[in-house]
Design a protein around this motif. Structure first.
Motif, PDB file in Angstrom:
ATOM      1  N   UNK A 200      -5.167  10.963   1.985  1.00 14.05           N
ATOM      2  CA  UNK A 200      -5.235  12.399   2.262  1.00 14.05           C
ATOM      3  C   UNK A 200      -6.167  13.090   1.271  1.00 14.05           C
ATOM      4  N   UNK A 201      -6.003  12.782  -0.005  1.00 15.62           N
ATOM      5  CA  UNK A 201      -6.811  13.444  -1.030  1.00 15.62           C
ATOM      6  C   UNK A 201      -8.286  13.092  -0.903  1.00 15.62           C
ATOM      7  N   UNK A 202      -8.577  11.855  -0.517  1.00 19.57           N
ATOM      8  CA  UNK A 202      -9.985  11.462  -0.363  1.00 19.57           C
ATOM      9  C   UNK A 202     -10.639  12.202   0.798  1.00 19.57           C
ATOM     10  N   UNK A 203      -9.919  12.313   1.904  1.00 19.53           N
ATOM     11  CA  UNK A 203     -10.485  13.048   3.043  1.00 19.53           C
ATOM     12  C   UNK A 203     -10.708  14.508   2.672  1.00 19.53           C
ATOM     13  N   UNK A 204      -9.757  15.114   1.995  1.00 19.15           N
ATOM     14  CA  UNK A 204      -9.904  16.517   1.615  1.00 19.15           C
ATOM     15  C   UNK A 204     -11.071  16.706   0.632  1.00 19.15           C
ATOM     16  N   UNK A 205     -11.257  15.749  -0.263  1.00 17.52           N
ATOM     17  CA  UNK A 205     -12.393  15.819  -1.195  1.00 17.52           C
ATOM     18  C   UNK A 205     -13.723  15.725  -0.447  1.00 17.52           C
ATOM     19  N   UNK A 206     -13.788  14.807   0.510  1.00 17.12           N
ATOM     20  CA  UNK A 206     -15.026  14.622   1.263  1.00 17.12           C
ATOM     21  C   UNK A 206     -15.276  15.783   2.228  1.00 17.12           C
TER      22      UNK A 206
ATOM     23  N   UNK B 172      -2.543  -4.455   9.269  1.00 18.50           N
ATOM     24  CA  UNK B 172      -2.316  -3.562  10.404  1.00 18.50           C
ATOM     25  C   UNK B 172      -2.355  -2.088   9.995  1.00 18.50           C
ATOM     26  N   UNK B 173      -1.704  -1.749   8.885  1.00 12.66           N
ATOM     27  CA  UNK B 173      -1.559  -0.346   8.501  1.00 12.66           C
ATOM     28  C   UNK B 173      -1.606  -0.207   6.992  1.00 12.66           C
ATOM     29  N   UNK B 174      -1.980   0.985   6.532  1.00  9.86           N
ATOM     30  CA  UNK B 174      -2.102   1.224   5.103  1.00  9.86           C
ATOM     31  C   UNK B 174      -0.745   1.213   4.416  1.00  9.86           C
ATOM     32  N   UNK B 175      -0.769   1.030   3.105  1.00  8.02           N
ATOM     33  CA  UNK B 175       0.448   1.069   2.300  1.00  8.02           C
ATOM     34  C   UNK B 175       0.956   2.505   2.181  1.00  8.02           C
ATOM     35  N   UNK B 176       2.275   2.648   2.145  1.00 14.96           N
ATOM     36  CA  UNK B 176       2.851   3.983   1.969  1.00 14.96           C
ATOM     37  C   UNK B 176       2.401   4.595   0.642  1.00 14.96           C
ATOM     38  N   UNK B 177       2.274   3.767  -0.391  1.00 15.41           N
ATOM     39  CA  UNK B 177       1.864   4.265  -1.707  1.00 15.41           C
ATOM     40  C   UNK B 177       0.407   4.713  -1.735  1.00 15.41           C
ATOM     41  N   UNK B 178      -0.382   4.350  -0.711  1.00 13.91           N
ATOM     42  CA  UNK B 178      -1.799   4.719  -0.653  1.00 13.91           C
ATOM     43  C   UNK B 178      -2.033   5.942   0.236  1.00 13.91           C
ATOM     44  N   UNK B 179      -0.975   6.432   0.855  1.00 15.79           N
ATOM     45  CA  UNK B 179      -1.115   7.528   1.808  1.00 15.79           C
ATOM     46  C   UNK B 179      -1.661   8.792   1.154  1.00 15.79           C
ATOM     47  N   UNK B 180      -1.126   9.146  -0.009  1.00 20.84           N
ATOM     48  CA  UNK B 180      -1.601  10.360  -0.685  1.00 20.84           C
ATOM     49  C   UNK B 180      -3.056  10.201  -1.121  1.00 20.84           C
ATOM     50  N   UNK B 181      -3.451   8.982  -1.497  1.00 15.24           N
ATOM     51  CA  UNK B 181      -4.856   8.741  -1.860  1.00 15.24           C
ATOM     52  C   UNK B 181      -5.762   8.968  -0.649  1.00 15.24           C
TER      53      UNK B 181
ATOM     54  N   UNK C 192      -4.772   4.240  10.369  1.00 14.62           N
ATOM     55  CA  UNK C 192      -3.421   3.892  10.811  1.00 14.62           C
ATOM     56  C   UNK C 192      -2.379   4.331   9.785  1.00 14.62           C
ATOM     57  N   UNK C 193      -1.366   5.015  10.256  1.00  9.73           N
ATOM     58  CA  UNK C 193      -0.297   5.482   9.372  1.00  9.73           C
ATOM     59  C   UNK C 193       0.455   4.312   8.749  1.00  9.73           C
ATOM     60  N   UNK C 194       0.980   4.513   7.541  1.00 14.04           N
ATOM     61  CA  UNK C 194       1.897   3.522   6.984  1.00 14.04           C
ATOM     62  C   UNK C 194       3.140   3.379   7.867  1.00 14.04           C
ATOM     63  N   UNK C 195       3.853   2.293   7.694  1.00 13.74           N
ATOM     64  CA  UNK C 195       5.151   2.125   8.375  1.00 13.74           C
ATOM     65  C   UNK C 195       6.200   2.846   7.530  1.00 13.74           C
ATOM     66  N   UNK C 196       6.294   4.144   7.731  1.00 18.25           N
ATOM     67  CA  UNK C 196       7.130   4.977   6.871  1.00 18.25           C
ATOM     68  C   UNK C 196       8.613   4.618   6.930  1.00 18.25           C
ATOM     69  N   UNK C 197       9.040   4.002   8.012  1.00 17.45           N
ATOM     70  CA  UNK C 197      10.454   3.670   8.163  1.00 17.45           C
ATOM     71  C   UNK C 197      10.833   2.409   7.399  1.00 17.45           C
ATOM     72  N   UNK C 198       9.855   1.604   7.000  1.00 19.89           N
ATOM     73  CA  UNK C 198      10.131   0.269   6.461  1.00 19.89           C
ATOM     74  C   UNK C 198      10.441   0.332   4.975  1.00 19.89           C
TER      75      UNK C 198
END
Length: 269
Positions: free
Chosen positions: A65-71, A54-63, A39-45
């Motif tokens: 993305x990077x984890x999926x790309x690593x895997x 309900x949804x991940x933290x905006x500050x965790x979004x890059x983590x 689930x995407x962060x609530x980028x507007x909030x």
């Protein structure tokens, strides 16, 4: 070729397991392709994580993305790992989400309507004080949002397009064929896919999203379909894939798709 494009993990706050747990589960289930789409962060909030369950933290979004790309690299040659996300669709905040996704090497984006009138589509209480006209208006509003999400130009796939029935099975009987058809026609015209999502089996309604009736009409309007278990536990990865494939063939579909680098990959049924 077996694939599953809709999976979650611990970051959203209401799923169990790590991303790698879902990849391993996919291999054990005989899948060749697994998509990660939390689930995407609530980028507007203004808050970093206004809804931790309900949804991940905006500050965790890059983590994320990077984890999926690593895997993706780690499992290359064993299973194809795709980077996706399940993005909320809020018409007033489309640009905030569009900006957040710029430059990220997504394979696909799932756009999902989770709220109508500021209330969760899974909230049972919304229906209790509504008369027949009110029921129709709620369903109309839901499909108008789905139609708008197709027109937004952001999404490759629209998620669980009749999930409002999840905890209110009577939703399916509310007359709104015109609005469903309008949405499906637009989805077809915009070249967006819909998913067959088997998580309905974990809700009151049972079965999957959308109904056979909607799938038959989707075929009529030339809408492509894909598969997503919407797994929130690793054991549900690929759940009912074979049954869905069989039913799609019975309805008249000859193919379905998954996405790589935002482009559809056709898989014969």
């Amino acid at each position: 070729m077996k694939f599953d494009l809709h999976t979650h993990h611990f970051r959203c706050g209401h799923a169990d397991g790590t991303i790698e747990d879902y990849i391993v589960a996919a291999m054990n289930a005989g899948l060749q392709v697994i998509g990660i789409s939390d689930h995407s962060p609530y980028f507007y909030h203004e808050q970093d994580q206004p809804s931790p369950g309900v949804a991940m933290a905006r500050s965790d979004f890059s983590n994320y993305v990077n984890e999926v790309l690593r895997l993706k690299e780690k499992y290359e040659g064993k299973i194809e790992v795709l980077l996706g996300i399940e993005s909320d669709y809020f018409p007033d905040y489309v640009e905030a989400y569009r900006e957040a996704y710029k430059g990220i090497p997504f394979d696909y984006l799932i756009g999902s309507v989770h709220q109508v009138g500021g209330v969760s589509i899974f909230n049972r209480n919304r229906w209790k004080k509504l008369d027949e006209k009110g029921h129709i208006n709620e369903k109309k509003s839901y499909y108008q949002l789905i139609e708008q999400s197709a027109r937004a130009g952001m999404f490759d796939i629209l998620g669980h397009i009749d999930a409002m029935k999840g905890y209110y099975p009577a939703f399916s009987d509310i007359p709104a064929h015109e609005h469903i058809d309008n949405a499906l026609r637009t989805i077809g015209e915009c070249g967006v896919s819909i998913e067959i999502n088997t998580s309905g089996s974990t809700k009151d309604v049972g079965g999957w999203y959308p109904s056979d009736d909607i799938l038959e009409r989707a075929l009529h309007f030339g809408v492509n379909v894909t598969f997503g278990s919407d797994a929130h536990v690793p054991s549900r990865v690929g759940d009912e894939w074979d049954l869905v494939a069989k039913r799609l063939k019975e309805i008249g579909f000859s193919q379905w798709v998954f996405y790589r680098k935002r482009q559809p990959v056709i898989v014969p049924l």
